[in-house]
Design a protein around this motif. Structure first.
Motif, PDB file in Angstrom:
ATOM      1  N   GLU A 252       0.832  -1.214   0.000  1.00 41.56           N
ATOM      2  CA  GLU A 252       0.000   0.000   0.000  1.00 41.56           C
ATOM      3  C   GLU A 252       0.862   1.257   0.000  1.00 41.56           C
ATOM      4  O   GLU A 252       0.614   2.203  -0.755  1.00 41.56           O
ATOM      5  N   ALA A 253       1.872   1.266   0.875  1.00 37.52           N
ATOM      6  CA  ALA A 253       2.706   2.462   0.985  1.00 37.52           C
ATOM      7  C   ALA A 253       3.429   2.751  -0.329  1.00 37.52           C
ATOM      8  O   ALA A 253       3.564   3.907  -0.734  1.00 37.52           O
ATOM      9  N   LEU A 254       3.843   1.689  -1.005  1.00 41.48           N
ATOM     10  CA  LEU A 254       4.492   1.863  -2.308  1.00 41.48           C
ATOM     11  C   LEU A 254       3.542   2.499  -3.304  1.00 41.48           C
ATOM     12  O   LEU A 254       3.882   3.460  -3.990  1.00 41.48           O
ATOM     13  N   ALA A 255       2.332   1.937  -3.380  1.00 42.91           N
ATOM     14  CA  ALA A 255       1.347   2.433  -4.345  1.00 42.91           C
ATOM     15  C   ALA A 255       1.029   3.902  -4.068  1.00 42.91           C
ATOM     16  O   ALA A 255       1.033   4.734  -4.977  1.00 42.91           O
ATOM     17  N   TYR A 256       0.777   4.216  -2.812  1.00 44.35           N
ATOM     18  CA  TYR A 256       0.440   5.598  -2.481  1.00 44.35           C
ATOM     19  C   TYR A 256       1.630   6.523  -2.719  1.00 44.35           C
ATOM     20  O   TYR A 256       1.470   7.653  -3.191  1.00 44.35           O
ATOM     21  N   GLY A 257       2.825   6.039  -2.419  1.00 38.21           N
ATOM     22  CA  GLY A 257       4.024   6.855  -2.629  1.00 38.21           C
ATOM     23  C   GLY A 257       4.259   7.135  -4.108  1.00 38.21           C
ATOM     24  O   GLY A 257       4.617   8.249  -4.485  1.00 38.21           O
ATOM     25  N   LEU A 258       4.044   6.124  -4.938  1.00 37.17           N
ATOM     26  CA  LEU A 258       4.236   6.322  -6.375  1.00 37.17           C
ATOM     27  C   LEU A 258       3.210   7.303  -6.922  1.00 37.17           C
ATOM     28  O   LEU A 258       3.525   8.162  -7.746  1.00 37.17           O
ATOM     29  N   VAL A 259       1.963   7.191  -6.442  1.00 41.28           N
ATOM     30  CA  VAL A 259       0.931   8.132  -6.890  1.00 41.28           C
ATOM     31  C   VAL A 259       1.266   9.542  -6.404  1.00 41.28           C
ATOM     32  O   VAL A 259       1.192  10.516  -7.165  1.00 41.28           O
ATOM     33  N   ALA A 260       1.673   9.646  -5.141  1.00 40.84           N
ATOM     34  CA  ALA A 260       2.035  10.972  -4.609  1.00 40.84           C
ATOM     35  C   ALA A 260       3.194  11.555  -5.411  1.00 40.84           C
ATOM     36  O   ALA A 260       3.171  12.739  -5.784  1.00 40.84           O
ATOM     37  N   ASP A 391       8.025   3.103   5.301  1.00 46.09           N
ATOM     38  CA  ASP A 391       9.122   3.815   4.637  1.00 46.09           C
ATOM     39  C   ASP A 391       9.014   3.716   3.115  1.00 46.09           C
ATOM     40  O   ASP A 391       9.604   4.512   2.387  1.00 46.09           O
ATOM     41  N   CYS A 392       8.256   2.722   2.630  1.00 50.51           N
ATOM     42  CA  CYS A 392       8.068   2.582   1.180  1.00 50.51           C
ATOM     43  C   CYS A 392       7.460   3.845   0.583  1.00 50.51           C
ATOM     44  O   CYS A 392       7.712   4.177  -0.575  1.00 50.51           O
ATOM     45  N   PHE A 393       6.661   4.539   1.362  1.00 47.75           N
ATOM     46  CA  PHE A 393       6.013   5.748   0.842  1.00 47.75           C
ATOM     47  C   PHE A 393       7.066   6.788   0.459  1.00 47.75           C
ATOM     48  O   PHE A 393       7.126   7.238  -0.675  1.00 47.75           O
ATOM     49  N   GLU A 394       7.909   7.132   1.421  1.00 47.50           N
ATOM     50  CA  GLU A 394       8.925   8.161   1.161  1.00 47.50           C
ATOM     51  C   GLU A 394       9.925   7.709   0.100  1.00 47.50           C
ATOM     52  O   GLU A 394      10.375   8.505  -0.724  1.00 47.50           O
ATOM     53  N   THR A 395      10.285   6.444   0.144  1.00 42.76           N
ATOM     54  CA  THR A 395      11.254   5.940  -0.832  1.00 42.76           C
ATOM     55  C   THR A 395      10.668   6.015  -2.238  1.00 42.76           C
ATOM     56  O   THR A 395      11.379   6.337  -3.193  1.00 42.76           O
ATOM     57  N   ALA A 396       9.373   5.726  -2.348  1.00 41.32           N
ATOM     58  CA  ALA A 396       8.737   5.781  -3.662  1.00 41.32           C
ATOM     59  C   ALA A 396       8.727   7.216  -4.191  1.00 41.32           C
ATOM     60  O   ALA A 396       8.988   7.452  -5.376  1.00 41.32           O
ATOM     61  N   TRP A 425       1.314   3.885  10.934  1.00 39.62           N
ATOM     62  CA  TRP A 425       1.935   4.916  10.103  1.00 39.62           C
ATOM     63  C   TRP A 425       1.298   6.249  10.423  1.00 39.62           C
ATOM     64  O   TRP A 425       0.070   6.380  10.394  1.00 39.62           O
ATOM     65  N   LEU A 426       2.122   7.188  10.793  1.00 39.93           N
ATOM     66  CA  LEU A 426       1.664   8.561  10.999  1.00 39.93           C
ATOM     67  C   LEU A 426       1.414   9.144   9.614  1.00 39.93           C
ATOM     68  O   LEU A 426       2.355   9.378   8.851  1.00 39.93           O
TER      69      LEU A 426
END
Lengths: 623, 338
Positions: A252-260, A391-396, A425-426
């Motif tokens: 999920e975090a990856l997907a949201y990070g890539l979209v962001a 952390d996948c979010f920020e990395t993405a 996740w905050l």
């Protein structure tokens, strides 16, 4: 702060504990993953910090009752900071003999076994590989064994539901969940809500039966049918930063990070992917985010998936592809094309145990060489690694930033553990992220396709459809000054040097390497990357409490490496690199910095235990 | 103010790059025919993209004054699919040889055709690997002697067009490199088709496989070995158009007949129906010496929604359901405040 949602009964005082590790283990069809994720959700709502580790077989439905069909879900939750899913179990829920057989080795001495005796018949005991029933032969003396006929009690609880015997028995995971909810004072309401939402419309009888089973399990604990065998606990909320939280998995975090990231770049996404374990969740999640201008293309193979993403980037979208090691291997020639034509591309690798098919559902970090070096010729690209699900979010976001700013493929490494595990996740405020909008070339004056930004060395991005800029690109070497085909020797040297300098230069555009835990100099630096973050951090913290001069350094940027890393490492007498491979980052560090770094390596499909890293630190420093 | 755009000629679609095929290569003729096609269509140079894989034919984009992407071996249909999905308003042409499209890239061709991506796919079939110096190819006839098959090849060749029909292609056509009138007409039909349109172009490799189609193209045999298909017209060929193709209704196969002999009349000759897939399959497989080679548009199914149209409609539909707010999605479901 939200208080724990359930209150201990006056008659049975609850013991207060800091943290607990529980593992739900049963047959693949026993619903252990659902049980675990529901327990995770309520622990989050109770304000605990936590980490989870879903561990399931590669087979979709392995033969019932076999050891290779065991599916488990481990959660470590507590009122303190939780960094890993836990080294050893406090509580093992064994829904059948096979689950006990497989997971017993992880239970600490004195730990609790909750076993469904209804499943410990001769046939199942034998199938699991026990000579005699372990619940009866005294072999479990070191543990606290709580024997409950969960199967029978579940059938009793759902007898009025109208379900068949088979369907009724399948509610036993919720009976068990109810009992564990009672043990840790958890609120049942969110699970009731979830069950109603899941089955309510189509099969309300399933929701009713599962709720009845859960309530029965809860009542079983509450009404002291255990006559003191079982203890109820309180785990207070953890002290964590203020804000709005949710649970998030790596996928999920990856997907949201890539979209962001795509929104910050002002681009639509062209996502090409081919199903592969454990990378498929990203395809599934992005397929549900089309409203953000995401096109998901399930290609005929891994090669077509990356090629469609490259085609998308060529035509002005953000090309992304995702796979696991074997699939990444297939994509490599095309990634070389993206390097040669200098197109942005994000490649996500959810690493798994290998080589070849290896162990698809087991985690490993053994694709670092593949990411950094795994292409023909001099073909540098950017490599990043996520340390945890959130952390996948920020990395993405960082992957998208670097890919578009430098017109380069970026390989983002996660692993099977990160992709499937969940953690609190905050939730960030996306409005506060700094945009990095892409500027396409539109001016015809002086145009050629390999014009470069003198500072970043990125080439211009001119997309088909732009009036007057028609041009040809390809994998053949291009003349530095015109972009035309060139076989001239000196030109190839210059282009190769330029491609390398572009990637090396990114070292000046990423943060300097910091220290996660400890001082900037000392006796030992423990250097990690990826999902080893949790155990390393906790181990270093504990060893520092004991007075050892050890620090934790954790890399997000694998290639190029942070510009100050070499100097940082020189500040330590010794360098230890724990990795779930036979020594890949350690080789890179040794070759880049000529430091005497040594590896701590493990490839058994399971994450590092904190104790393993503590032990390694001690042996390096205590004599 | 009305500005009358300048009419582009075939020359306007040529780049300033030196063409590097061998002198006498059939690719020159195909390039000329494609440039003429572009001029006939008055195609927008900046909205047209040529995508190729690897091989002699794959050099093609460098010589077209349009957008061009020379990619990697076999993968052009996959890259073209990505381009079309990212920007469906582009006019995307895929160019490759028989090795590129039917050997290393066979899988991608299969799926581009089955998905019905709106592409024009041109296979330059010379029955040989030219760029790697003359090895036999998947379309080479049995017994082809080459550096890798000095005693002659033993494997059966694939028919590009029969393969395409098997994949679910909805438009297939065939022409010959030097047919400068016929080839542009077939290409224009392919261009006009909304969906995947495959055109096989029989191309002579003057260095490694010279004359491989001589039994079809030489002037003394051409009339008897070439069947030009026209929709609604009888399948007649021969110097005086005295020969025809008849469907043998007992064996369900095609046969060559001569009108006026053995009681054969014009009414016995098949009339070309572009929508008839079974006949199309038989026509695609016709080859000398028993049969003439079928040329023109062999099969053209009624248009259905192309892949990118359907897929992008889902994106549009998702967008229509309300503003996309990621902040909101992140905060939906179970959240808690600390």
């Amino acid at each position: 702060m939200v208080p724990p949602t359930a209150v201990a009964e006056a008659s049975r005082p609850r013991h207060e504990i800091d943290s607990v590790v529980v593992r739900f283990a049963g047959d693949s069809g026993d619903g252990m993953q659902v049980t675990g994720s529901q327990f995770t959700l309520t622990s989050a709502l109770a304000g605990n910090d936590f980490a989870t580790f879903p561990d399931f077989p590669a087979e979709i439905r392995a033969p019932v009752g076999t050891t290779f069909g065991v599916s488990s879900f481990q959660i470590n939750f507590g009122s303190q900071r939780i960094e890993t899913a836990g080294d050893s179990l406090d509580v093992l829920v064994a829904m059948n003999p096979a689950a006990l057989k497989v997971e017993l080795k992880n239970l600490r001495v004195g730990g609790t076994i909750i076993a469904d005796v209804g499943q410990f018949n001769d046939r199942n005991v034998k199938k699991a590989g026990f000579v005699a029933n372990p619940l009866e032969d005294g072999s479990l003396e070191k543990y606290r064994v709580i024997k409950i006929d969960i199967s029978a009690l579940t059938m009793e609880a759902v007898k009025n539901s109208g379900l068949s015997k088979r369907d009724g028995l399948r509610c036993k995971n919720f009976w068990t969940l109810g009992l564990i909810y009672w043990m840790y004072g958890r609120d049942r309401a969110p699970t009731v809500e979830w069950l109603n939402k899941r089955f309510g419309a189509k099969r309300p009888e399933l929701a009713t039966a599962n709720i009845a089973a859960m309530n029965a399990g809860h009542a079983f604990g509450e009404t002291a049918e255990m006559s003191g065998e079982m203890t109820a606990f309180t785990v207070r909320p953890a002290e964590i930063a203020a804000g709005v939280y949710r649970t998030i998995s790596g996928g999920e975090a990856l997907a949201y990070g890539l979209v962001a990231g795509s929104q910050l770049a002002g681009l639509n996404i062209m996502f090409g992917s081919y199903p592969i374990t454990p990378a498929s969740p990203l395809l599934h999640i992005l397929a549900g985010l089309k409203q953000f201008g995401v096109t998901t293309f399930q290609a005929e193979d891994e090669i077509a998936a990356v090629c469609a993403a490259i085609g998308g980037s060529y035509a002005g979208q953000l090309g992304i592809t995702s796979s696991s090691g074997p699939g990444i291997a297939l994509k490599m020639e095309a990634i070389g094309l993206a390097i040669s034509t200098e197109l942005p591309l994000v490649i996500v690798n959810s690493q798994r145990a290998g080589p070849s098919t290896g162990m698809p559902t087991k985690t490993e970090q053994s694709d670092l060489y593949q990411a950094v070096f795994g292409r023909n010729a001099d073909a540098p690209l950017v490599v990043l690694a996520s340390r945890s699900p959130s952390d996948c979010f920020e990395t993405a976001v960082e992957a998208v930033r670097l890919a578009t700013k430098y017109m380069t493929p970026v390989m983002l490494l996660t692993d099977g553990y990160i992709a499937n595990a969940a953690e609190p996740w905050l939730i960030p405020d996306l409005a506060k992220l700094k945009p990095f909008r892409v500027r396409f070339r539109t001016e015809a004056e002086g145009f050629h396709p390999f014009l470069r930004d003198p500072k970043t060395l990125a080439r211009v991005w001119a997309t088909p459809g732009t009036p007057g800029l028609q041009h040809r690109i390809g994998g053949i070497e291009k003349a530095y000054d015109s972009g035309h085909i060139s076989y001239e020797a000196g030109n190839h040297q210059k282009m190769t040097d330029t491609r390398k300098a572009k990637i090396d230069g990114i070292g000046n555009d990423i943060p300097e390497q910091g220290i996660e835990e400890g001082e900037r100099t000392g006796d030992l630096a423990v250097v990690g990357w990826g999902s080893t973050y949790g155990p390393i951090n906790r181990a270093v913290y504990t060893m520092r409490q004991k007075g050892l001069k050890v620090s934790h350094i954790h890399l997000r940027h694998i290639w190029p490496l942070p510009r100050n890393l070499g100097d940082l490492l020189k500040g330590f007498r010794r360098v230890l690199v724990p990795e779930m491979n036979t020594g890949q980052l350690v080789t890179v560090l040794r070759s880049q910095y000529l430091v005497a770094a040594e590896g701590l390596n493990k490839v058994n499909g399971q994450p590092f235990k904190i104790s393993e890293i503590e032990h390694a630190i001690r042996t390096r420093l205590e004599h | 103010m009305n500005v009358v755009p300048e009419r582009l000629t075939a020359k306007d679609y040529a780049t300033d790059q030196e063409v590097r095929w061998c002198p006498g290569c059939g690719d020159y003729a195909i390039l000329k025919a494609v440039q003429k096609t572009m001029a006939d269509l008055q195609a927008s140079r900046d909205r047209t993209v040529f995508v190729s894989g690897i091989g002699c034919a794959a050099r093609f984009p460098y010589y077209m004054e349009t957008y061009g992407f020379h990619t990697i071996h076999g993968r052009a249909p996959a890259i073209a699919t990505g381009i079309k999905l990212a920007n469906p308003s582009l006019d995307v042409w895929v160019v490759g040889g028989d090795g590129d499209m039917l050997s290393i890239g066979g899988n991608h061709l299969l799926h581009a055709l089955r998905r019905n991506v709106d592409l024009q796919i041109l296979i330059f079939n010379n029955e040989i690997y030219g760029l790697t110096k003359g090895q036999y190819s998947p379309t080479s006839r049995v017994g082809t002697r080459s550096p890798s098959t000095p005693q002659g090849s033993v494997d059966l060749p694939v028919s590009a067009l029969a393969f395409a029909l098997g994949c679910g292609a909805r438009f297939i056509g065939r022409s010959i490199d030097t047919e400068q009138k016929h080839l542009p007409e077939v290409l224009k039909r392919a261009h006009g088709y909304r969906g995947a349109a495959l055109v096989e172009i029989l191309q002579n490799c003057i260095v490694y496989n010279d004359g491989v189609f001589a039994d079809i193209t030489e002037s003394d045999v051409a009339d008897d070995r070439q069947l030009y298909l026209e929709p609604g017209q009888p399948m007649l060929f021969g110097k005086n158009r005295e020969k025809g193709i008849r469907l043998n209704r007992e064996t369900l196969s095609l046969e060559v007949v001569t009108v006026g002999q053995n009681g054969i009349t014009a009414a016995d000759v098949l009339v070309h129906d572009e929508k008839n897939k079974m006949i199309a399959h038989m026509l695609a497989l016709m080859e000398p010496p028993e049969f003439p080679v079928a040329l023109g548009v062999i099969y053209c199914a009624p248009e259905v929604q192309s892949y990118e149209t359907g897929l992008l409609a889902q994106v549009t539909e998702a967008k229509a359901k309300g503003a996309a707010d990621l902040n909101k999605i992140l905060r939906s479901g179970h959240t808690w405040k600390v």
